[in-house]
Design an enzyme around this catalytic site. Structure first.
Site, PDB file in Angstrom:
ATOM      1  CG  ASN A 219      -1.918  -0.997   1.316  1.00  0.00           C
ATOM      2  OD1 ASN A 219      -2.103  -1.727   0.353  1.00  0.00           O
ATOM      3  ND2 ASN A 219      -2.609  -1.076   2.435  1.00  0.00           N
TER       4      ASN A 219
ATOM      5  CD  GLU B 212     -21.121  15.522   4.030  1.00  0.00           C
ATOM      6  OE1 GLU B 212     -20.109  16.010   3.509  1.00  0.00           O
ATOM      7  OE2 GLU B 212     -21.250  14.296   4.229  1.00  0.00           O
TER       8      GLU B 212
ATOM      9  CE  LYS C 179     -21.719  11.628   1.922  1.00  0.00           C
ATOM     10  NZ  LYS C 179     -20.762  12.152   2.782  1.00  0.00           N
TER      11      LYS C 179
END
Ligand code: G6P
Length: 617
Positions: A100, A490, A494
């Site tokens: 990673n 926000e 979403k």
């Protein structure tokens, strides 16, 4: 971002790796693979696509063994294909690596290795590491005892960038060597001749809750009997065993069709957990254990810088309004990625608050380090206990919202806003800018939130019907003012991240300076307009939209019908303290986005191209 899991023990490893990878799939889901040591050789199975594809492959081509490593990928270098999937194996097939992070000098190293005769079979930066390890072995250095550790260490000395890696080799069997720099890794300690490694506790929680979080610069050797940790440049070090404080139920869907819906629905409870033991209603104050001993610094603070990314940045904006309003401290909210690279001025007596659900977001972490280096006091607001940000900040407050698996953040957002409200009360009372009675008003309002969120959740069917109405939109505009401007940002985020409908959040008054040009009957406008100090102002903005034929969906206070004549649809939310209204406004907008995405057939928990925890820049 990408997930690693490894196991060494006495059980068959493949099902354990698959189970672990499934729990990590939310961190990356482009491709997946495993490397298993079978009768003295490394067997690799890897496949582009979801873990399910890998499972199907393993059914057709099974592998058996009692130790191995696995990976689920979020592509950085090279497209998500079979050949770019991890693990990557050395040319002679006796070393396998999962990784990673990003090797930043991969191109230079690859060129040099090619000049020395190495040939590559993928486009990834990771493959460079395998060749480097192999080269150290072949040079003879790897012939001594603990050879794999030495080879890995020598290879890592040549790379720049970030890594969490797990390596196995047939030349030095019965161990997994792991190392961490900038990409999280932990060891799962179990009782019976078995040890785990993972990038995230979710992968090991079914087997053990005792974990050892590695620090940057740590290398560890994992065997059946246990583990040893070394600094890459020094001898052995001791790392403490921590106990994971959440359980398996939190990383399972528990009957819900998606983690996102489960997490939205959990909010009455997660908000309660965030506030548990922290509210002092009579005193109009709060007690935050994580800030004990910080009073002098907090009294001295002349400026606050909030750092975050994505949804956490949005909660930071609400925090800015709260902190300036009630604690009267000048506050700026910065995109962590911009802050860290623009030579920011950090004056004396600056406090930074780093907000992060995962506690691992690379930009937030590095921005915090930059501020710390310049002398700032650093606080964290983090959900994941034991993650890197809280381990490096001076102090902080955990959300205790439980594991969040859905890529689109929901319950972490509402808990972040609650923690910011509690921090504001603490600062305001400490510095004398917030009276006991105003403090009490907020604390009372906080206490009511879980019930109020539960009330909103009961209206899910109603919200689903609205989702039907708006599901075919191609664009959407979200407007809010004051405390609800960040809630508009926000709400729009979403919708766009899970339904792929283009959506913008805007301060309602700013609409006149551009977005108003876009408004026609095709453009739904979501207006967040609870009864608050800017209600009259936003009413005018709604009228402006309506006059241009836009369809308006209002999020309005219960019992308020004044705006109805201008609204095509309304979602009603309970009344609360103005500073907390973005929490109540956000919950129906989470459900709205969720149902639109489901109706459009989108993969809600794993939206395309996104990852839950962005551990690369
Ligand atoms: C990613 C996630 C978002 C999250 C952001 C910041 O983009 O998809 O949901 O808000 O990272 O993550 P953090 O863990 O720092 O809050």
């Amino acid at each position: 971002m990408c997930g690693i899991v490894g196991y060494i023990g006495e059980q068959q490893v493949t099902p354990l790796l698959i189970q672990g990878l499934k729990r990590l799939e939310y961190r990356g889901y482009d491709s997946a693979g495993v490397a298993v040591l079978q009768n003295g050789s490394i067997q690799v199975r890897k496949e582009a696509g979801k873990i399910k594809e890998l499972e199907d492959l393993l059914e057709k081509e099974p592998v058996e063994g009692v130790y191995g490593i696995g990976h689920t990928r979020w592509a950085t270098h090279g497209p998500p294909t079979d050949r770019n999937a991890h693990p990557h194996v050395s040319e002679n097939g006796d070393i396998a690596v999962v990784h990673n992070g990003i090797i930043e000098n991969a191109d230079v190293l690859r060129k040099r290795l090619q000049e020395r005769g190495h040939s590559f079979s993928s486009d990834t930066d990771t493959e460079v590491l395998v060749h480097l390890i192999e080269e150290v072995y072949d040079s003879g250095e790897g012939r001594s005892r603990e050879s794999l550790e030495r080879a890995v260490e020598a290879a890592l000395q040549q790379v720049e960038g970030t890594y969490g890696i797990a390596v196995v080799s047939t030349r030095d069997p019965n161990k997994i060597v792991v190392a961490r720099l900038g990409s999280p890794l932990l060891i799962g300690v179990a009782d019976h001749n078995e040890t785990f490694v993972a990038s995230d506790a979710a992968a090991v929680i079914a087997h053990t809750r005792d974990v050892v979080y590695l620090d940057d610069g740590d290398m560890a050797t994992i065997t059946r009997e246990g583990y040893t940790v070394h600094r890459t440049t020094q001898g052995p070090v001791k790392r403490e065993v921590s106990r994971v404080d959440w359980d398996l139920g939190e990383v399972e869907r528990g009957g819900y069709p998606h983690f996102m819906l489960k997490e939205i629905t959990e909010q009455p409870n997660t908000l309660r957990e965030t506030m548990r033991g922290r509210l002092l209603e009579e005193e109009g104050n709060v007690q935050l254990g994580g800030l004990i001993g910080m009073d002098e610094e907090l009294k001295r603070t002349e400026r606050i810088i909030i750092l975050g990314c994505g949804t956490s940045w949005h909660s930071g904006l609400i925090g800015e309004y709260m902190l300036e309003d009630m604690a009267r401290i000048p506050t700026d909210v910065e995109y962590a990625s911009e802050f860290r690279y623009r030579r920011p001025v950090v004056e004396p007596n600056t406090l930074t608050i780093s907000i992060s659900q995962s506690g691992e977001t690379a930009d937030t972490l590095h921005a915090m380090r930059e501020a710390k280096q310049q002398g700032a006091t650093t606080l964290g607001i983090v959900n994941t206990v034991g993650s890197t940000i809280p381990r490096e900040t001076d102090a902080g407050v955990y959300l205790h919202a439980g594991a969040e698996i859905g890529v689109a953040s929901t319950k972490a957002f509402t808990s972040q806003v609650v923690v910011l409200a509690m921090m504001t009360v603490h600062l305001g009372r400490l510095r004398g800018t917030l009276s006991e009675s105003r403090g009490r008003e907020i604390v009372r309002a906080l206490r009511q939130l879980p019930e109020q969120v539960a009330e909103i959740l009961k209206r899910e069917e109603e919200i689903k019907k609205l989702a039907e109405v708006y599901k075919d939109s191609r664009n959407a505009l979200y407007l809010g003012r004051g405390y609800n401007f960040p809630a508009a940002l926000e709400g729009a985020l979403k919708l766009k991240e899970i339904s792929y409908i283009h959506a913008e959040g805007y301060p309602a008054a700013e609409m006149k300076h551009g977005p108003i040009a876009l408004i026609d009957k095709e453009m739904p406008v979501v207006v967040i307009a609870p009864r608050d100090s800017v209600y009259d102002k936003i009413r005018s903005n709604v009228e402006e939209v309506k006059a241009r034929g836009g369809a308006v969906l209002g999020v309005v206070s219960e019992g308020d019908t004044e705006l109805d004549q201008h609204l095509d649809h309304a979602i009603r939310i309970p009344r609360t303290h103005e500073a907390l209204s973005p929490i109540l406004a956000s919950v129906p907008l989470q459900l709205f986005a969720y149902h639109i995405a489901v109706l459009r057939g989108c993969n809600v928990d794993q939206p395309r191209n996104l990852a839950k925890s962005v551990t690369v820049e």
